[in-house]
Design a protein around this motif. Sequence first.
Motif, PDB file in Angstrom:
ATOM      1  N   ARG A   1      29.666  48.157  19.052  1.00  0.00           N
ATOM      2  CA  ARG A   1      28.498  47.318  19.353  1.00  0.00           C
ATOM      3  C   ARG A   1      28.344  47.152  20.859  1.00  0.00           C
ATOM      4  O   ARG A   1      28.022  46.067  21.358  1.00  0.00           O
ATOM      5  CB  ARG A   1      28.617  45.955  18.684  1.00  0.00           C
ATOM      6  N   ASP A   2      28.552  48.242  21.584  1.00  0.00           N
ATOM      7  CA  ASP A   2      28.549  48.161  23.036  1.00  0.00           C
ATOM      8  C   ASP A   2      27.161  47.925  23.621  1.00  0.00           C
ATOM      9  O   ASP A   2      27.038  47.451  24.747  1.00  0.00           O
ATOM     10  CB  ASP A   2      29.156  49.425  23.655  1.00  0.00           C
ATOM     11  N   ARG A   3      26.086  48.205  22.870  1.00  0.00           N
ATOM     12  CA  ARG A   3      24.744  47.993  23.406  1.00  0.00           C
ATOM     13  C   ARG A   3      24.445  46.510  23.631  1.00  0.00           C
ATOM     14  O   ARG A   3      23.572  46.158  24.408  1.00  0.00           O
ATOM     15  CB  ARG A   3      23.695  48.616  22.468  1.00  0.00           C
ATOM     16  N   SER A   4      25.181  45.639  22.951  1.00  0.00           N
ATOM     17  CA  SER A   4      25.004  44.193  23.138  1.00  0.00           C
ATOM     18  C   SER A   4      25.908  43.631  24.227  1.00  0.00           C
ATOM     19  O   SER A   4      25.907  42.417  24.447  1.00  0.00           O
ATOM     20  CB  SER A   4      25.285  43.451  21.820  1.00  0.00           C
ATOM     21  N   HIS A   5      26.658  44.501  24.879  1.00  0.00           N
ATOM     22  CA  HIS A   5      27.581  44.025  25.913  1.00  0.00           C
ATOM     23  C   HIS A   5      27.303  44.659  27.273  1.00  0.00           C
ATOM     24  O   HIS A   5      28.117  44.526  28.197  1.00  0.00           O
ATOM     25  CB  HIS A   5      29.026  44.317  25.500  1.00  0.00           C
ATOM     26  N   ARG A   6      26.155  45.340  27.420  1.00  0.00           N
ATOM     27  CA  ARG A   6      25.829  45.974  28.691  1.00  0.00           C
ATOM     28  C   ARG A   6      25.348  44.928  29.703  1.00  0.00           C
ATOM     29  O   ARG A   6      24.799  43.889  29.335  1.00  0.00           O
ATOM     30  CB  ARG A   6      24.752  47.048  28.521  1.00  0.00           C
ATOM     31  N   ILE A   7      25.529  45.220  30.966  1.00  0.00           N
ATOM     32  CA  ILE A   7      25.066  44.357  32.049  1.00  0.00           C
ATOM     33  C   ILE A   7      24.389  45.225  33.103  1.00  0.00           C
ATOM     34  O   ILE A   7      24.614  46.431  33.170  1.00  0.00           O
ATOM     35  CB  ILE A   7      26.228  43.560  32.690  1.00  0.00           C
ATOM     36  N   LEU A   8      23.541  44.606  33.904  1.00  0.00           N
ATOM     37  CA  LEU A   8      22.893  45.302  35.011  1.00  0.00           C
ATOM     38  C   LEU A   8      23.687  45.011  36.275  1.00  0.00           C
ATOM     39  O   LEU A   8      23.668  43.895  36.803  1.00  0.00           O
ATOM     40  CB  LEU A   8      21.442  44.834  35.163  1.00  0.00           C
ATOM     41  N   ARG A   9      24.418  46.005  36.766  1.00  0.00           N
ATOM     42  CA  ARG A   9      25.305  45.827  37.920  1.00  0.00           C
ATOM     43  C   ARG A   9      24.535  46.069  39.222  1.00  0.00           C
ATOM     44  O   ARG A   9      23.873  47.084  39.383  1.00  0.00           O
ATOM     45  CB  ARG A   9      26.495  46.789  37.828  1.00  0.00           C
ATOM     46  N   ARG A  10      24.658  45.133  40.145  1.00  0.00           N
ATOM     47  CA  ARG A  10      23.956  45.231  41.425  1.00  0.00           C
ATOM     48  C   ARG A  10      24.913  44.967  42.602  1.00  0.00           C
ATOM     49  O   ARG A  10      24.512  44.472  43.646  1.00  0.00           O
ATOM     50  CB  ARG A  10      22.805  44.212  41.477  1.00  0.00           C
ATOM     51  N   GLY A  11      26.184  45.285  42.423  1.00  0.00           N
ATOM     52  CA  GLY A  11      27.189  44.967  43.435  1.00  0.00           C
ATOM     53  C   GLY A  11      27.131  45.864  44.649  1.00  0.00           C
ATOM     54  O   GLY A  11      26.462  46.907  44.671  1.00  0.00           O
ATOM     55  N   ILE A  12      27.879  45.457  45.672  1.00  0.00           N
ATOM     56  CA  ILE A  12      27.955  46.218  46.924  1.00  0.00           C
ATOM     57  C   ILE A  12      29.329  45.966  47.552  1.00  0.00           C
ATOM     58  O   ILE A  12      29.872  44.862  47.436  1.00  0.00           O
ATOM     59  CB  ILE A  12      26.822  45.785  47.889  1.00  0.00           C
ATOM     60  N   PRO A  13      29.933  46.965  48.190  1.00  0.00           N
ATOM     61  CA  PRO A  13      31.242  46.753  48.817  1.00  0.00           C
ATOM     62  C   PRO A  13      31.152  45.816  50.029  1.00  0.00           C
ATOM     63  O   PRO A  13      30.083  45.622  50.603  1.00  0.00           O
ATOM     64  CB  PRO A  13      31.660  48.157  49.255  1.00  0.00           C
ATOM     65  N   TYR A  14      32.286  45.241  50.385  1.00  0.00           N
ATOM     66  CA  TYR A  14      32.401  44.506  51.644  1.00  0.00           C
ATOM     67  C   TYR A  14      33.674  44.958  52.347  1.00  0.00           C
ATOM     68  O   TYR A  14      34.599  45.470  51.731  1.00  0.00           O
ATOM     69  CB  TYR A  14      32.418  42.987  51.403  1.00  0.00           C
ATOM     70  N   GLY A  15      33.703  44.770  53.648  1.00  0.00           N
ATOM     71  CA  GLY A  15      34.899  45.109  54.425  1.00  0.00           C
ATOM     72  C   GLY A  15      34.923  46.564  54.848  1.00  0.00           C
ATOM     73  O   GLY A  15      34.168  47.398  54.341  1.00  0.00           O
ATOM     74  N   PRO A  16      35.826  46.891  55.790  1.00  0.00           N
ATOM     75  CA  PRO A  16      35.885  48.257  56.337  1.00  0.00           C
ATOM     76  C   PRO A  16      36.513  49.238  55.363  1.00  0.00           C
ATOM     77  O   PRO A  16      37.405  48.893  54.582  1.00  0.00           O
ATOM     78  CB  PRO A  16      36.762  48.078  57.582  1.00  0.00           C
ATOM     79  N   ALA A  17      36.043  50.476  55.408  1.00  0.00           N
ATOM     80  CA  ALA A  17      36.661  51.530  54.598  1.00  0.00           C
ATOM     81  C   ALA A  17      38.074  51.799  55.107  1.00  0.00           C
ATOM     82  O   ALA A  17      38.364  51.616  56.292  1.00  0.00           O
ATOM     83  CB  ALA A  17      35.821  52.796  54.669  1.00  0.00           C
ATOM     84  N   MET A  18      38.972  52.213  54.214  1.00  0.00           N
ATOM     85  CA  MET A  18      40.352  52.499  54.609  1.00  0.00           C
ATOM     86  C   MET A  18      40.563  54.007  54.717  1.00  0.00           C
ATOM     87  O   MET A  18      40.123  54.774  53.852  1.00  0.00           O
ATOM     88  CB  MET A  18      41.333  51.921  53.600  1.00  0.00           C
ATOM     89  N   ASP A  19      41.237  54.413  55.772  1.00  0.00           N
ATOM     90  CA  ASP A  19      41.658  55.802  55.938  1.00  0.00           C
ATOM     91  C   ASP A  19      42.958  55.973  55.152  1.00  0.00           C
ATOM     92  O   ASP A  19      43.972  55.330  55.462  1.00  0.00           O
ATOM     93  CB  ASP A  19      41.865  56.097  57.424  1.00  0.00           C
ATOM     94  N   ARG A  20      42.952  56.823  54.119  1.00  0.00           N
ATOM     95  CA  ARG A  20      44.150  56.989  53.297  1.00  0.00           C
ATOM     96  C   ARG A  20      45.327  57.497  54.112  1.00  0.00           C
ATOM     97  O   ARG A  20      46.495  57.260  53.730  1.00  0.00           O
ATOM     98  CB  ARG A  20      43.859  57.943  52.145  1.00  0.00           C
ATOM     99  N   GLY A  21      45.075  58.162  55.220  1.00  0.00           N
ATOM    100  CA  GLY A  21      46.169  58.628  56.066  1.00  0.00           C
ATOM    101  C   GLY A  21      46.790  57.524  56.898  1.00  0.00           C
ATOM    102  O   GLY A  21      47.896  57.674  57.424  1.00  0.00           O
ATOM    103  N   ARG A  22      46.068  56.390  57.007  1.00  0.00           N
ATOM    104  CA  ARG A  22      46.562  55.242  57.783  1.00  0.00           C
ATOM    105  C   ARG A  22      46.278  53.965  57.000  1.00  0.00           C
ATOM    106  O   ARG A  22      45.406  53.170  57.339  1.00  0.00           O
ATOM    107  CB  ARG A  22      45.882  55.194  59.154  1.00  0.00           C
ATOM    108  N   PRO A  23      47.023  53.752  55.915  1.00  0.00           N
ATOM    109  CA  PRO A  23      46.753  52.599  55.050  1.00  0.00           C
ATOM    110  C   PRO A  23      46.963  51.272  55.768  1.00  0.00           C
ATOM    111  O   PRO A  23      47.809  51.154  56.660  1.00  0.00           O
ATOM    112  CB  PRO A  23      47.754  52.775  53.901  1.00  0.00           C
ATOM    113  N   ASP A  24      46.164  50.276  55.383  1.00  0.00           N
ATOM    114  CA  ASP A  24      46.289  48.931  55.951  1.00  0.00           C
ATOM    115  C   ASP A  24      45.930  47.915  54.876  1.00  0.00           C
ATOM    116  O   ASP A  24      45.522  48.284  53.770  1.00  0.00           O
ATOM    117  CB  ASP A  24      45.368  48.768  57.172  1.00  0.00           C
TER     118      ASP A  24
END
Length: 518
Positions: free
Chosen positions: A388-411
Amino acid sequence: MERRRELAEQVANDHARGALSRREAIRRLGVLGIGGAAATGLADVLQPAPAVAAAPAPGLHDEREIQGNILQAFGGQYQAFVFVTFGNKRTEARAWLAGAAGRVDTTGDVVAARAGSGIAAGTSLMGLGLTATGLVTLHPEVAAELARFEAFWLGPLGNRLDDAGRLTTTPTLLGDVGASHPAKWLIGGPGRPPVDALLTLAAEDEATLRRRVAQERQAVTQAGLAVLSVDGEDEQWGATLRNADGKRTEHFGFVDGLTQPGVRGVHGATDTTAIAAGEFLLGFAGERRPMALGQRPSAADWMWGGSFQVFRRLRQDVAGWWAKMDQLSGADGTPEEVAARAMGRKLDGTPLASGGEGFTFEDDPHGRKTPLYAHIRKMNPRHDEVFRDRSHRILRRGIPYGPAMDRGRPDDADRGMLFNAYMAGIEDQFEFLQRRWANDPKVTSETLSKFGKKGATSDGFDPVIGDGPDVAAKRLGKDAVKGVPQLAFGGFVTTTGSVYAFTPTRAALRLLSTDSSL
């Protein structure tokens, strides 16, 4: 005596604006010791103000009333969220809302502003949601109408009952414990002024958005209200991330925003995969629901055409995520291949399931292609006859925050997702997804087993937004985590704020800004 006089005046004034019937006003005055002719006279002198008829529910094609960002996403390279508190100042809040209602953008405004590939240069868009405390401050008489919607009425911190009928809290039900405990939240947590209104603003360039945000902040403060800070800032900022191909991504590196549900009857969405508008807007017909799911509460006329909004500030441990993918790589493939199994998609968005974006999991009941615990499978099983997944859908409108991370220099910089979604029922849409699917280690396999699809086993927690092993064991008991694959644990997303709001139509916002009874 002075206190009794104040209470009597309050009862009489509530009667005058239509919040109390004459009989109820006289009864309450009697409780205060004011009976007989005195009570009758006081109730009669202040006759109820004439009620203003609520605007008729807008149609899906009436793009002048339904707020933007629901049926038509704002988009924009930049977004900002402004949190307003009224401080129980009803007159000031109504005055501010009267002006803000005229600045809110509707579906039609969004369509016009996004005539090209994005929001027009120099243009910004704004949506306005009101929390239960905000609505009751504006119009106390709507409390009974809002209380029908339990999750919204009680809010992200409310006391609730678990499946056994025991008293618990919304955070506990959703897994907001440990590092996600509300005491650590930056917005919406205990001991802080309540969020009464939530402004969502968007633009393609940062300068345009900053000017608009400054204008809206000024309007709030000039009305005598206050803007709540988030981690020392006056608003919460978000910015789009893109990969080398220019596609929108989230901080773990996956292409994001794929397979949003189409809304039947909106912008040509008529095929059988489109979801009924009533799953996202109050006052419209929703999907057919079996009796076991029950019916959603009926909405008051002024709520028609509106949508519930869930905002969550989610911190992502990107360094920890990729460290785990590295740890599980080797015989199980590269870190990227391990991560793909956790998500159910490759980093570029390609699903592990066959069939393109119209894929289902019906030919994969054992999870050999897409694991039963994969994030996209947990959040959307794509088999309505079973889940019954059609009754559990949502409209997602999110957006990231904060700086992207360089996988070679994790922080460990503060970065994550500003989850922002719209729906017709918080309990059986957002909360259901988080509580029943993300954090139930057996839901997929046991549900399939009921339909003879698979033997019941433990499939695990959502690796992206679900519980980590320690939190899962503490919440559900040690037996719940036995046999769960290492990859089928989350623990890399921490809740740092939450708001439940309601986004009325523009006509309803104007009505809420007046002293007329709803």
